[in-house]
Enzyme design. Structure first.
Site, PDB file in Angstrom:
ATOM      1  N   ARG A  44      -3.388   0.349   1.426  1.00  0.00           N
ATOM      2  CA  ARG A  44      -4.339   0.098   0.329  1.00  0.00           C
ATOM      3  C   ARG A  44      -5.771   0.504   0.673  1.00  0.00           C
ATOM      4  O   ARG A  44      -6.726  -0.114   0.209  1.00  0.00           O
ATOM      5  CB  ARG A  44      -4.318  -1.367  -0.119  1.00  0.00           C
ATOM      6  CG  ARG A  44      -3.061  -1.787  -0.836  1.00  0.00           C
ATOM      7  CD  ARG A  44      -3.021  -1.245  -2.254  1.00  0.00           C
ATOM      8  NE  ARG A  44      -1.689  -1.396  -2.812  1.00  0.00           N
ATOM      9  CZ  ARG A  44      -1.313  -2.390  -3.607  1.00  0.00           C
ATOM     10  NH1 ARG A  44      -2.180  -3.279  -3.954  1.00  0.00           N
ATOM     11  NH2 ARG A  44      -0.084  -2.451  -4.065  1.00  0.00           N
ATOM     12  N   ARG A  48      -9.339  -1.482  -4.534  1.00  0.00           N
ATOM     13  CA  ARG A  48     -10.424  -2.134  -5.253  1.00  0.00           C
ATOM     14  C   ARG A  48     -11.539  -2.711  -4.382  1.00  0.00           C
ATOM     15  O   ARG A  48     -12.560  -3.137  -4.901  1.00  0.00           O
ATOM     16  CB  ARG A  48      -9.853  -3.240  -6.151  1.00  0.00           C
ATOM     17  CG  ARG A  48      -9.178  -2.685  -7.389  1.00  0.00           C
ATOM     18  CD  ARG A  48      -8.503  -3.785  -8.174  1.00  0.00           C
ATOM     19  NE  ARG A  48      -7.399  -4.364  -7.410  1.00  0.00           N
ATOM     20  CZ  ARG A  48      -6.684  -5.408  -7.809  1.00  0.00           C
ATOM     21  NH1 ARG A  48      -6.972  -6.017  -8.935  1.00  0.00           N
ATOM     22  NH2 ARG A  48      -5.694  -5.858  -7.069  1.00  0.00           N
ATOM     23  N   ARG A  57     -12.090   3.824 -11.537  1.00  0.00           N
ATOM     24  CA  ARG A  57     -10.979   3.248 -12.288  1.00  0.00           C
ATOM     25  C   ARG A  57     -11.424   2.566 -13.593  1.00  0.00           C
ATOM     26  O   ARG A  57     -10.600   2.346 -14.485  1.00  0.00           O
ATOM     27  CB  ARG A  57     -10.265   2.193 -11.415  1.00  0.00           C
ATOM     28  CG  ARG A  57      -9.374   2.754 -10.342  1.00  0.00           C
ATOM     29  CD  ARG A  57      -7.923   2.946 -10.812  1.00  0.00           C
ATOM     30  NE  ARG A  57      -7.332   1.718 -11.297  1.00  0.00           N
ATOM     31  CZ  ARG A  57      -7.100   1.430 -12.565  1.00  0.00           C
ATOM     32  NH1 ARG A  57      -7.399   2.289 -13.511  1.00  0.00           N
ATOM     33  NH2 ARG A  57      -6.549   0.292 -12.934  1.00  0.00           N
ATOM     34  N   ASP A  93       1.611   4.601  -7.184  1.00  0.00           N
ATOM     35  CA  ASP A  93       2.182   3.261  -7.073  1.00  0.00           C
ATOM     36  C   ASP A  93       3.688   3.376  -6.926  1.00  0.00           C
ATOM     37  O   ASP A  93       4.285   4.348  -7.392  1.00  0.00           O
ATOM     38  CB  ASP A  93       1.835   2.415  -8.302  1.00  0.00           C
ATOM     39  CG  ASP A  93       2.037   0.936  -7.989  1.00  0.00           C
ATOM     40  OD1 ASP A  93       1.144   0.330  -7.388  1.00  0.00           O
ATOM     41  OD2 ASP A  93       3.122   0.406  -8.308  1.00  0.00           O
ATOM     42  N   TYR A 171      11.318  -5.777  -8.724  1.00  0.00           N
ATOM     43  CA  TYR A 171      10.406  -5.637  -9.866  1.00  0.00           C
ATOM     44  C   TYR A 171      11.171  -5.399 -11.163  1.00  0.00           C
ATOM     45  O   TYR A 171      10.818  -5.912 -12.216  1.00  0.00           O
ATOM     46  CB  TYR A 171       9.417  -4.485  -9.626  1.00  0.00           C
ATOM     47  CG  TYR A 171       8.300  -4.858  -8.673  1.00  0.00           C
ATOM     48  CD1 TYR A 171       7.285  -5.703  -9.073  1.00  0.00           C
ATOM     49  CD2 TYR A 171       8.281  -4.383  -7.371  1.00  0.00           C
ATOM     50  CE1 TYR A 171       6.259  -6.063  -8.207  1.00  0.00           C
ATOM     51  CE2 TYR A 171       7.261  -4.728  -6.493  1.00  0.00           C
ATOM     52  CZ  TYR A 171       6.259  -5.581  -6.919  1.00  0.00           C
ATOM     53  OH  TYR A 171       5.257  -5.936  -6.072  1.00  0.00           O
TER      54      TYR A 171
HETATM   55  O1  1CP Z   1      -4.374   3.260  -0.682  1.00  0.00           O
HETATM   56  C1  1CP Z   1      -3.175   3.099  -0.919  1.00  0.00           C
HETATM   57  O2  1CP Z   1      -2.453   2.342  -0.270  1.00  0.00           O
HETATM   58  C2  1CP Z   1      -2.535   4.006  -1.958  1.00  0.00           C
HETATM   59  C3  1CP Z   1      -2.200   3.432  -3.191  1.00  0.00           C
HETATM   60  C4  1CP Z   1      -1.110   2.380  -3.422  1.00  0.00           C
HETATM   61  C5  1CP Z   1       0.089   2.100  -2.746  1.00  0.00           C
HETATM   62  C6  1CP Z   1       0.600   2.681  -1.446  1.00  0.00           C
HETATM   63  C7  1CP Z   1      -1.149   1.551  -4.562  1.00  0.00           C
HETATM   64  C8  1CP Z   1      -2.252   1.525  -5.529  1.00  0.00           C
HETATM   65  N1  1CP Z   1       0.028   0.855  -4.623  1.00  0.00           N
HETATM   66  C9  1CP Z   1       0.796   1.153  -3.518  1.00  0.00           C
HETATM   67  C10 1CP Z   1       2.132   0.660  -3.203  1.00  0.00           C
HETATM   68  C11 1CP Z   1       2.605  -0.605  -3.820  1.00  0.00           C
HETATM   69  N2  1CP Z   1       2.479  -1.012  -5.117  1.00  0.00           N
HETATM   70  C12 1CP Z   1       3.358  -1.570  -3.140  1.00  0.00           C
HETATM   71  C13 1CP Z   1       3.813  -1.447  -1.705  1.00  0.00           C
HETATM   72  C14 1CP Z   1       2.773  -1.889  -0.768  1.00  0.00           C
HETATM   73  C15 1CP Z   1       2.517  -3.372  -0.762  1.00  0.00           C
HETATM   74  O3  1CP Z   1       3.382  -4.111  -0.324  1.00  0.00           O
HETATM   75  O4  1CP Z   1       1.405  -3.737  -1.193  1.00  0.00           O
HETATM   76  C16 1CP Z   1       3.660  -2.598  -4.042  1.00  0.00           C
HETATM   77  C17 1CP Z   1       4.451  -3.861  -3.774  1.00  0.00           C
HETATM   78  C18 1CP Z   1       3.102  -2.237  -5.301  1.00  0.00           C
HETATM   79  C19 1CP Z   1       3.191  -2.989  -6.577  1.00  0.00           C
HETATM   80  C20 1CP Z   1       1.863  -3.321  -7.100  1.00  0.00           C
HETATM   81  N3  1CP Z   1       1.017  -2.405  -7.655  1.00  0.00           N
HETATM   82  C21 1CP Z   1       1.206  -4.573  -7.063  1.00  0.00           C
HETATM   83  C22 1CP Z   1       1.757  -5.877  -6.495  1.00  0.00           C
HETATM   84  C23 1CP Z   1       2.246  -6.745  -7.589  1.00  0.00           C
HETATM   85  C24 1CP Z   1       2.929  -8.006  -7.136  1.00  0.00           C
HETATM   86  O5  1CP Z   1       2.399  -9.077  -7.443  1.00  0.00           O
HETATM   87  O6  1CP Z   1       4.017  -7.950  -6.538  1.00  0.00           O
HETATM   88  C25 1CP Z   1      -0.067  -4.396  -7.655  1.00  0.00           C
HETATM   89  C26 1CP Z   1      -1.128  -5.421  -7.887  1.00  0.00           C
HETATM   90  C27 1CP Z   1      -0.168  -3.004  -8.007  1.00  0.00           C
HETATM   91  C28 1CP Z   1      -1.330  -2.315  -8.608  1.00  0.00           C
HETATM   92  C29 1CP Z   1      -2.043  -1.413  -7.708  1.00  0.00           C
HETATM   93  N4  1CP Z   1      -1.470  -0.352  -7.044  1.00  0.00           N
HETATM   94  C30 1CP Z   1      -2.432   0.307  -6.333  1.00  0.00           C
HETATM   95  C31 1CP Z   1      -3.680  -0.364  -6.557  1.00  0.00           C
HETATM   96  C32 1CP Z   1      -4.991   0.056  -6.002  1.00  0.00           C
HETATM   97  C33 1CP Z   1      -3.431  -1.441  -7.428  1.00  0.00           C
HETATM   98  C34 1CP Z   1      -4.452  -2.419  -7.990  1.00  0.00           C
HETATM   99  C35 1CP Z   1      -4.701  -2.244  -9.441  1.00  0.00           C
HETATM  100  C36 1CP Z   1      -5.885  -1.394  -9.873  1.00  0.00           C
HETATM  101  O7  1CP Z   1      -6.522  -0.682  -9.122  1.00  0.00           O
HETATM  102  O8  1CP Z   1      -6.206  -1.474 -11.054  1.00  0.00           O
END
Ligand code: 1CP
Length: 374
Positions: A44, A48, A57, A93, A171
């Site tokens: 990540r 954010r 964003r 994502d 999911y």
């Molecule tokens: O910098 C990076 O890591 C690249 C971008 C990235 C990656 C690798 C994002 C952007 N998401 C992911 C993978 C991802 N997405 C995972 C695997 C890694 C982990 O365990 O965190 C998972 C579980 C998700 C699912 C997801 N997407 C969630 C979790 C939800 C939950 O409660 O289970 C969330 C909040 C997101 C949204 C998301 N994805 C990425 C960002 C920056 C965000 C935040 C939202 C936004 O910016 O508006």
């Protein structure tokens, strides 16, 4: 006529020419080769906690952003302008794969990913696309990777990624995040056959998706089994590990058959301590670790030939900078400087101070350079 053939064929027949890689510390460590210092990146890192990320964003739907290669590229590059990370990870994502299978997924601000119509019963599986053309459905990710690989100008390698089958299944059934994963786990106990069917379908898409990412320019691949910890050893061995193994085996075979570069693969199965030994023999060059396992125990379980990645508690970034330095020093002393990639044990949180991320990166570089090759 090169331009009249499909995008995929074009990738296979005429690989892209990209700028030469200048910083190969991450790739070398991932391949088990000697490095002068410990490479570092953060899960990540494009997220954010960066004000410029929030600005880019702002007001934009999350998945619209994911489908806009220029913005994905910009978000991927942002952290590298601030910190000397040794790798970039493409902004995307894991939930783009359920979308490719035909499911609707929206990102609800303040709530997270939401599936309006999650899978409820095995009969729902027929609603999923049974054979996904990844170029048609996920070509926008490939375009983002190709563009970013060019824009990186060889500064650091670019990591592509996918969710692992079990994590994506959670999911698709839970309909979003969950504290228990009880709906998805109910499937494992009540409908093992349908569960395997779904996991197999996901595996098939993930394999093509990862190969497509390499064809587009990804120089390493990470598979996120973020919800491994909800499974016990028995269920992990039945519903997660076989698919994780299958993915590395099939991706490597397909890369070879298409004369694409073989890239190092990382498996990150969060909280699956019981599986470290098996994961280290599952066809991945790197095993990612969360912070709840000690470096020494992990190394004992994984053996000496595998590269380990991790595993500082992300919340340690709330500590004063000097304390972060001390924690990093201990982590590197315990892992050693070879066959090791520094990272957090999970992703950065939005309220983290970018300066503290910088302190983490600097501490890894300074301490590992100082410690030498051990
Ligand atoms: O910098 C990076 O890591 C690249 C971008 C990235 C990656 C690798 C994002 C952007 N998401 C992911 C993978 C991802 N997405 C995972 C695997 C890694 C982990 O365990 O965190 C998972 C579980 C998700 C699912 C997801 N997407 C969630 C979790 C939800 C939950 O409660 O289970 C969330 C909040 C997101 C949204 C998301 N994805 C990425 C960002 C920056 C965000 C935040 C939202 C936004 O910016 O508006």
């Amino acid at each position: 006529m090169w331009y009249s053939i499909s995008l995929h064929t074009a990738f296979v027949l005429r690989p892209h020419t990209f700028p030469e890689l200048k910083n190969d510390a991450f790739v070398k460590a991932a391949r088990g080769e000697e490095t002068d210092y410990v490479p570092v990146w953060c899960m990540r890192q494009a997220g954010r906690y960066l004000p410029e990320f929030r600005e880019t964003r702002a007001g934009q739907d999350f998945f619209v952003t994911c489908r806009t290669p220029e913005i994905c590229c910009e978000l991927t590059l942002q952290p590298l302008r601030r910190f000397p990370f040794d790798a970039a990870i493409i902004f995307s994502d894991i939930l783009v794969v359920p979308q490719a299978l035909g499911m609707e997924v929206t990102m609800v601000p303040g709530k997270g990913p939401t599936f309006p119509e999650p899978l409820k019963e095995p009969e729902d599986l027929v609603k999923l696309c049974q054979s996904v053309d990844v170029n048609a459905e996920l070509g926008y990710v490939f375009s983002a990777i190709t563009l970013t690989r060019h824009k990186l100008e060889g500064k650091v390698p670019l990591i592509g990624f996918s969710g692992a089958p079990w994590t994506l299944m959670t999911y698709m059934i839970e309909g979003g995040g969950s504290n228990t994963m009880s709906k998805a786990k109910r499937w494992l106990y009540q409908y093992p056959e349908a569960s395997h069917k779904l996991l197999t379908l996901l595996t098939d898409v993930i394999v093509d998706y990862l190969v497509g990412q390499v064809a587009a320019g990804a120089q390493a691949l990470q598979v996120f089994e973020s919800h491994a910890g909800y499974l016990g050893a028995m269920q992990f061995n039945e519903f997660a590990l076989p698919y994780i193994r299958d993915i590395s085996k099939r991706v490597k075979a397909k890369l070879k058959a298409s004369s694409l570069p073989t890239v190092p693969m990382i498996v990150f199965a969060k909280d699956a301590h019981y599986a470290i030994e098996d994961l280290s023999q599952s066809g991945y060059e790197v095993v990612g670790l969360d912070w709840t396992v000690s470096p020494k125990v992990a190394r004992e379980k994984a053996g000496n030939s595998i590269t380990l990645q991790g595993n500082m508690d992300p919340c340690a970034l709330y500590a004063p900078k000097e304390k972060i330095g001390e924690i990093v020093k201990k982590m590197i002393d315990d892992f050693g400087t070879q066959h090791y990639i520094a990272n957090l044990g999970h992703g950065l949180y939005p309220d983290m101070d970018p300066d503290h991320v910088g302190a983490f990166v600097e501490a890894v570089h300074n301490h590992s350079r100082h410690t030498g090759k051990n």
